[in-house]
Design an enzyme around this catalytic site. Structure first.
Site, PDB file in Angstrom:
ATOM      1  N   SER A  46      11.649  -4.365  -6.802  1.00 48.61           N
ATOM      2  CA  SER A  46      10.721  -4.758  -7.860  1.00 48.61           C
ATOM      3  C   SER A  46      11.376  -4.549  -9.207  1.00 48.61           C
ATOM      4  O   SER A  46      12.250  -3.680  -9.354  1.00 48.61           O
ATOM      5  CB  SER A  46       9.445  -3.927  -7.799  1.00 48.61           C
ATOM      6  OG  SER A  46       8.665  -4.167  -8.956  1.00 48.61           O
ATOM      7  N   TYR A  99       6.036   4.548  -7.957  1.00 49.44           N
ATOM      8  CA  TYR A  99       6.370   3.306  -7.249  1.00 49.44           C
ATOM      9  C   TYR A  99       7.733   2.798  -7.712  1.00 49.44           C
ATOM     10  O   TYR A  99       8.593   2.434  -6.903  1.00 49.44           O
ATOM     11  CB  TYR A  99       5.254   2.287  -7.532  1.00 49.44           C
ATOM     12  CG  TYR A  99       5.524   0.858  -7.128  1.00 49.44           C
ATOM     13  CD1 TYR A  99       5.444   0.461  -5.795  1.00 49.44           C
ATOM     14  CD2 TYR A  99       5.812  -0.112  -8.095  1.00 49.44           C
ATOM     15  CE1 TYR A  99       5.660  -0.867  -5.432  1.00 49.44           C
ATOM     16  CE2 TYR A  99       6.025  -1.440  -7.739  1.00 49.44           C
ATOM     17  CZ  TYR A  99       5.953  -1.810  -6.414  1.00 49.44           C
ATOM     18  OH  TYR A  99       6.150  -3.116  -6.066  1.00 49.44           O
TER      19      TYR A  99
HETATM   20  N1  LIG Z   1       2.822  -8.436  -6.200  1.00 50.53           N
HETATM   21  C1  LIG Z   1       3.731  -8.162  -7.128  1.00 50.53           C
HETATM   22  O1  LIG Z   1       3.541  -8.461  -8.304  1.00 50.53           O
HETATM   23  C2  LIG Z   1       5.024  -7.508  -6.715  1.00 50.53           C
HETATM   24  C3  LIG Z   1       6.011  -7.370  -7.695  1.00 50.53           C
HETATM   25  C4  LIG Z   1       7.221  -6.812  -7.347  1.00 50.53           C
HETATM   26  C5  LIG Z   1       7.434  -6.398  -6.050  1.00 50.53           C
HETATM   27  N2  LIG Z   1       6.454  -6.511  -5.114  1.00 50.53           N
HETATM   28  C6  LIG Z   1       6.764  -6.070  -3.748  1.00 50.53           C
HETATM   29  O2  LIG Z   1       6.630  -7.153  -2.882  1.00 50.53           O
HETATM   30  C7  LIG Z   1       6.333  -6.687  -1.559  1.00 50.53           C
HETATM   31  C8  LIG Z   1       5.141  -7.433  -1.002  1.00 50.53           C
HETATM   32  O3  LIG Z   1       3.987  -7.011  -1.699  1.00 50.53           O
HETATM   33  P1  LIG Z   1       2.664  -7.838  -1.994  1.00 50.53           P
HETATM   34  O4  LIG Z   1       2.590  -8.029  -3.438  1.00 50.53           O
HETATM   35  O5  LIG Z   1       2.602  -9.007  -1.111  1.00 50.53           O
HETATM   36  O6  LIG Z   1       1.543  -6.763  -1.651  1.00 50.53           O
HETATM   37  P2  LIG Z   1       0.779  -6.405  -0.297  1.00 50.53           P
HETATM   38  O7  LIG Z   1      -0.041  -7.523   0.162  1.00 50.53           O
HETATM   39  O8  LIG Z   1       0.122  -5.097  -0.571  1.00 50.53           O
HETATM   40  O9  LIG Z   1       1.949  -6.198   0.749  1.00 50.53           O
HETATM   41  C9  LIG Z   1       2.436  -4.975   1.131  1.00 50.53           C
HETATM   42  C10 LIG Z   1       2.891  -5.058   2.565  1.00 50.53           C
HETATM   43  O10 LIG Z   1       3.414  -3.804   2.961  1.00 50.53           O
HETATM   44  C11 LIG Z   1       2.809  -3.427   4.185  1.00 50.53           C
HETATM   45  N3  LIG Z   1       2.758  -1.985   4.325  1.00 50.53           N
HETATM   46  C12 LIG Z   1       2.371  -1.056   3.417  1.00 50.53           C
HETATM   47  N4  LIG Z   1       2.484   0.154   3.942  1.00 50.53           N
HETATM   48  C13 LIG Z   1       2.958   0.012   5.205  1.00 50.53           C
HETATM   49  C14 LIG Z   1       3.285   0.895   6.247  1.00 50.53           C
HETATM   50  N5  LIG Z   1       3.153   2.210   6.105  1.00 50.53           N
HETATM   51  N6  LIG Z   1       3.726   0.378   7.404  1.00 50.53           N
HETATM   52  C15 LIG Z   1       3.849  -0.933   7.577  1.00 50.53           C
HETATM   53  N7  LIG Z   1       3.553  -1.831   6.621  1.00 50.53           N
HETATM   54  C16 LIG Z   1       3.120  -1.356   5.453  1.00 50.53           C
HETATM   55  C17 LIG Z   1       1.444  -4.035   4.149  1.00 50.53           C
HETATM   56  O11 LIG Z   1       0.967  -4.130   5.465  1.00 50.53           O
HETATM   57  P3  LIG Z   1      -0.571  -3.853   5.916  1.00 50.53           P
HETATM   58  O12 LIG Z   1      -1.192  -5.186   6.056  1.00 50.53           O
HETATM   59  O13 LIG Z   1      -0.461  -3.194   7.228  1.00 50.53           O
HETATM   60  O14 LIG Z   1      -1.209  -3.013   4.869  1.00 50.53           O
HETATM   61  C18 LIG Z   1       1.767  -5.377   3.524  1.00 50.53           C
HETATM   62  O15 LIG Z   1       2.235  -6.280   4.476  1.00 50.53           O
HETATM   63  C19 LIG Z   1       6.102  -5.195  -1.703  1.00 50.53           C
HETATM   64  O16 LIG Z   1       7.277  -4.514  -1.358  1.00 50.53           O
HETATM   65  C20 LIG Z   1       5.851  -5.014  -3.187  1.00 50.53           C
HETATM   66  O17 LIG Z   1       6.167  -3.730  -3.621  1.00 50.53           O
HETATM   67  C21 LIG Z   1       5.257  -7.061  -5.427  1.00 50.53           C
END
Ligand SMILES: NC(=O)c1ccc[n+]([C@@H]2O[C@H](COP(=O)([O-])OP(=O)(O)OC[C@H]3O[C@@H](n4cnc5c(N)ncnc54)[C@H](OP(=O)(O)O)[C@@H]3O)[C@@H](O)[C@H]2O)c1
Ligand SMILES: Cc1cc2nc3c(=O)[nH]c(=O)nc-3n(C[C@H](O)[C@H](O)[C@H](O)COP(=O)(O)OP(=O)(O)OC[C@H]3O[C@@H](n4cnc5c(N)ncnc54)[C@H](O)[C@@H]3O)c2cc1C
Lengths: 437, 245
Positions: free
Chosen positions: B138, B151
C-alpha cells in the site's frame, strides 16, 4: 463502514438524491442488512430519472453481488447474481455461442435493473422483453427469501417483472440465454430518406436485430431521415478492441448546442454510403455503442438532461410523426434519436412494451425542453401510448394511470410483498404509484 | 496458457477482479480465504469466465496450518505456479490506540502471515524455475501517518520482505511484483471520509496484470500515486511530523 452517505443521481443527472448507500460485497452481508427491514435495491443507476433514487432514505447498491453461479448447456439457463452486468454476461458467453436473450442499449445495466424495468432490446419484435426469458428469481421480501417463477407464482412474478424493485430485493435470477452463432455481429446499415421510408423499412425488416437511428434535427421533407441498422450474430475474428474513452469533466453548456449537434448528425448520416453497407462488428459495438465513451452523460453539463421515450400503437404512427415534427422544429437539438418497432412481448403488470413504435429522444435539462417534453407526454397519452419508467423524470401520476391499466393488479401484489412501503423510491412517490387512488 | 494462480484474500473485490482477468485467459485459480461460501461463488464465476480450473481453498493468515495444503494443492498442477497476495486488514487507528493487542492481527494479516506462506511456496517456484509472486502492499507503507501508522508499518514490512524475496527468486527464474495501490473502491474504504481519486478494483487488477507481463518490480496503481508518494516521501521529517495528511 456499512452505510455511506452520498449525493447521487439518475443517469440523466437532472434528478438527484442524498441518502445512505450500502454496497454489500458478499451475499451474507445483504441478508444481514435486510434482517432489519427491507431497503430498495438499485443497480448501475442507468435509469435516467428517479427509479433508482431514494432521497432522504437508504438504498442497497447491488453491483458487487455480480457472480455467475451456474450454467446448464442443455437448457441454456444461467444462474447469476442480480448485480451482474448484461455486457459481462455477453462477453463471457458470446464466444461460447450464447447471449442474453434481451439486451438494452447499455451493457452496464445489471440483471436486477433489467428485471426491475423489464427492458427491451433491438430484437423486441421477435424475442419480447427481458423477463420473458427469466426462468425464475430469488426475491427477498418482507416474508423472507422466496423463489419466484412465471408458472409457480405468476402474480408475484408479474409484479416483479418491470416492478421497479417494489416487491423486494432480487438476489439472483435464472436467465434463459439464446443460442448465438458467435460473438461478432454482421450489421447492414442503410440510409433512410424520410419518415415514411423509415416506418416502411422497420415494418418490412426480417432481421433478428433492427433499430432506426433518427436525425432529430432534420425537418420538412427529410423529417425522420436516418440510418436503419439490421444485425445478425455471426462467427469470425475481430481486431482487438480500441480503448474506451471517458468524459473527464462536465462539458460546458455549449457542447451540445444546435449547430454542433446538426453537424454531428449530418456526419453520422453521411458515414454510411448512399448504397448502404454491411460491416462486421464486435457484439459490444453493436449492442452498446455508447458504452465506449464512459460517463457520456457528462456531455450535457452540470444541469443534466432528460430522455423522452414513449411507445404508441401501430395505428398511431402518424401521431408519432407529428411528435417528431414538433421535436425537430423546436430546435432543442438532441443528437441521436432512436425509433423501433416493438412486438407485443411484455412480462409484467407495469412492463413498458406494447405492439407499436417507440421513439426515444434526449433533451438538455432546460425550461423549454421540460415544457416540450410535457406536451409530448400528453400527446403520447392521447395517442393511446405510454411512457417508460426507465427514462421518465417529468411525468405526473394521473397521466400514468391510464397508460398502465394493470396498475391495480401490481399494487395488490406489491402491498403483500412490502406492506410497510419500505421499498418506495423517488419515482414511486412522484408518480404516486403505490397509492390506490 | 498452462498456469495456476494462488490468490490469497480472494474475497477482496480487488482480488475478484484479478481472478476474473486471469480466468478469462484460461488460467487455473486457487481461491484462498476464510469465507467458504463466498469463495465457492467466485470459483463458479471464474469457471464460467474460462478458468481451466477454479477451486476454493481454506486460508487463514493467522493460522499457519492452513498454508501447507494450499501449496500441495498447487503442486498437483503442471506448468507455472504463481501467487497473488491480497490479504490485509486495516482496523481504525483509534481502535488500535485503545487496544494495542490489535497490532498483532494487523501485522499477521498484512505481513507475517503472507510472508510465512510465501516462504513455504518459494522452494516450489525455485524448483520449477519460474513463477510470479504479486504482493499487494500500500502507499500507506511508504511513510507512517497519524491516521494508519500500524497498518502502514505492516505494509512497509511486507514491501521490504517482497524486495528480498524478489532478490531470491530472480536467481531461480522467478519474479516478484510489489503493488502499491492508492485509494481503491473496495469494502475496506467504503464510506471512509477524505478519499480522493478512488480507483475501481478492475483498473487496479488490469494494472497488476500488465506489470506481471512486463516483469515490473514495483508499481503504484493508479500510476499517479508514484508522484504523490514521491512528494510525500520527500517532505522533511521536521515538517512531516506536524502535518495531518
Ligand atoms: N482499498 C484500498 O484503498 C487499498 C489501498 C491500498 C492497499 N490495499 C490493500 O489491498 C488488499 C485488498 O484489500 P481490499 O481493499 O480489497 O479490502 P478487503 O475487502 O478488506 O480485503 C481484505 C482481504 O484480506 C482477507 N483477510 C483479512 N484477514 C485475513 C486473515 N486473517 N486470513 C485470511 N484472509 C484475511 C479478507 O478475507 P475475508 O473475506 O476472510 O475477511 C479479504 O479477502 C489489502 O491487502 C489492502 O491492504 C487496499
Ligand atoms: C445508454 C443507455 C441505453 C439504454 N437502452 C435501453 C434499451 O435499449 N432498452 C431498454 O429497455 N432500456 C434501455 N436503457 C435503460 C436501462 O436499461 C434501464 O434503466 C435499466 O433498468 C438499467 O439497469 P440498472 O442496473 O442501471 O438499474 P437501475 O437504474 O439502478 O434500477 C432500475 C430499477 O430496477 C430496480 N432494481 C435494480 N436492481 C434491483 C434488484 N437487485 N432487486 C430489485 N430491484 C432492483 C431499481 O429499484 C429500479 O427501480 C438504457 C439506458 C442507457 C443509459
Amino acid at each position: 463502514m456499512l452505510w455511506k452517505t452520498a449525493d447521487y443521481a439518475g443517469w440523466g443527472r437532472a434528478l438527484r438524491a442524498t441518502g445512505e448507500i450500502a454496497r454489500p460485497e458478499r451475499r451474507r452481508a445483504l441478508d444481514d442488512i435486510l434482517k432489519d427491514g427491507l431497503v430498495p435495491a438499485v443497480g448501475m443507476r442507468r435509469s435516467y430519472g428517479d427509479a433508482a433514487l431514494n432521497d432522504g432514505g437508504r438504498v442497497i447498491d447491488m453491483t458487487r453481488l455480480d457472480r455467475m453461479l451456474a450454467f446448464d448447456p442443455a437448457t441454456g439457463v444461467l444462474e447469476v447474481e442480480a448485480g451482474a452486468r448484461v455486457g459481462e454476461i455477453a462477453a463471457a458467453f458470446g464466444p461460447k455461442g450464447w447471449l442474453p436473450a434481451v439486451m438494452p442499449g447499455t451493457g452496464l445495466a445489471t440483471v436486477g435493473g433489467c428485471i426491475g424495468q423489464d427492458v427491451h432490446g433491438k430484437n423486441h419484435h421477435h424475442a419480447g422483453s427481458f423477463c420473458q426469458h427469466v426462468a425464475g428469481l430469488t426475491l427477498i421480501t418482507a416474508e423472507g427469501s422466496v423463489e419466484v417463477t412465471p408458472e409457480g407464482t405468476p402474480g408475484l412474478f408479474r409484479a416483479t417483472a418491470g416492478g421497479l424493485g417494489q416487491t423486494g430485493v432480487i438476489a439472483k435470477a435464472r436467465l434463459k440465454l439464446l443460442p448465438a452463432k458467435g460473438d461478432v455481429m454482421v450489421v447492414t446499415e442503410r440510409r433512410v430518406e424520410d419518415w415514411d421510408e423509415h416506418i416502411a423499412r422497420l415494418d418490412a425488416s426480417e432481421a433478428t436485430y433492427t433499430v432506426g437511428w433518427i436525425d432529430a434535427t432534420a425537418t420538412g421533407a427529410v423529417l425522420g431521415r436516418g440510418i436503419l441498422e439490421e444485425g445478425e450474430t455471426g462467427s469470425g475474428l475481430m481486431p482487438k478492441r480500441v480503448r474506451n474513452r471517458r468524459v473527464p469533466i462536465d462539458a460546458p453548456h455549449f457542447a451540445l448546442a444546435g449547430p454542433i449537434v446538426r453537424a454531428f448528425n449530418n456526419a453520422y448520416y453521411r458515414r454510411v454510403p448512399a448504397s448502404g453497407r454491411t460491416v462486421v462488428r464486435p457484439i459490444g459495438d453493436f449492442f452498446f455503442p455508447l458504452d465506449k465513451i464512459h460517463d457520456w452523460n457528462r456531455l450535457y453539463g452540470k444541469r443534466g438532461f432528460h430522455q423522452f421515450q414513449c411507445v404508441v400503437p401501430l395505428e398511431a404512427a402518424p401521431a408519432l410523426r407529428d411528435m417528431l415534427d414538433t421535436i425537430a422544429t423546436s430546435g432543442l437539438a438532441s443528437p441521436l434519436a432512436v425509433l423501433k418497432r416493438m412486438g407485443q412481448g411484455r412480462a409484467g403488470f407495469l412492463s413498458f412494451p406494447m405492439e407499436g413504435y417507440t421513439l426515444a429522444v434526449d433533451f438538455p435539462n432546460r425550461a423549454e425542453a421540460r415544457e416540450l417534453i410535457r406536451r409530448l407526454e400528453d400527446r403520447a397519452a392521447d395517442a393511446g401510448g405510454r411512457l417508460y419508467f426507465a427514462k421518465d423524470s417529468l411525468a405526473q401520476g394521473t397521466a400514468i394511470r391510464s397508460m398502465y391499466p394493470e396498475l391495480p393488479d401490481w399494487q395488490e401484489a406489491v402491498a403483500k410483498a412490502d406492506p410497510g412501503t419500505a421499498l418506495a423510491t423517488d419515482l414511486v412517490r412522484r408518480l404516486n404509484l403505490r397509492s390506490t387512488r | 496458457m498452462n498456469s495456476t494462480w494462488i490468490i490469497l484474500g480472494a474475497t477482496s473485490s480487488m482480488a475478484r477482479a484479478f481472478a476474473r482477468a486471469v480466468a478469462a485467459e484460461g488460467a487455473g485459480v486457487l481461491l484462498a480465504g476464510r469465507d467458504a461460501e463466498e469463495l465457492a461463488a467466485l470459483a463458479a464465476d471464474c469457471r464460467l469466465r474460462g478458468a481451466r480450473m477454479a477451486e476454493a481453498v481454506t486460508f487463514d493468515a493467522r493460522d499457519a496450518r492452513t498454508f501447507g495444503p494450499i501449496v500441495e494443492r498447487a503442486e498437483a498442477e503442471e506448468g507455472t505456479i504463481n501467487a497473488a497476495v491480497f490479504v490485509g486488514s486495516m482496523p481504525e487507528q483509534a481502535a488500535i490506540d485503545t487496544d494495542p493487542a490489535l497490532i498483532d492481527g494487523v501485522v499477521a494479516d498484512s505481513f507475517t502471515g503472507p510472508a510465512r506462506f510465501l516462504q513455504v511456496l518459494a522452494p516450489v517456484l525455485e524448483a520449477r524455475g519460474q513463477g510470479t509472486v504479486v504482493g499487494v502492499g500500500s502507499v500507506a507503507g511508504d511513510r507512517g501517518r497519524l491516521g494508519n501508522y500500524v497498518y502502514g508499518a505492516a505494509k512497509a514490512g511486507f514491501a521490504t520482505y517482497l524486495s528480498g524475496l524478489r532478490n531470491r527468486l530472480t536467481r531461480a527464474g522467478g519474479h516478484v511484483v510489489t503493488v502499491k495501490p492508492g485509494f481503491v473502491d473496495t469494502a475496506m474504504t467504503w464510506g471512509l471520509p477524505g478519499l480522493f481519486l478512488v480507483a475501481p478494483p478492475e483498473a487496479v487488477a488490469a494494472d497488476i496484470l500488465k506489470a506481471v507481463r512486463k516483469g515490473r518490480n514495483v508499481i503504484y496503481t493508479p500510476f499517479f500515486w508514484r508522484y504523490i508518494m514521491l512528494i510525500i516521501r520527500h517532505i522533511p521529517e521536521p515538517v512531516f511530523k506536524k502535518m495531518k495528511i
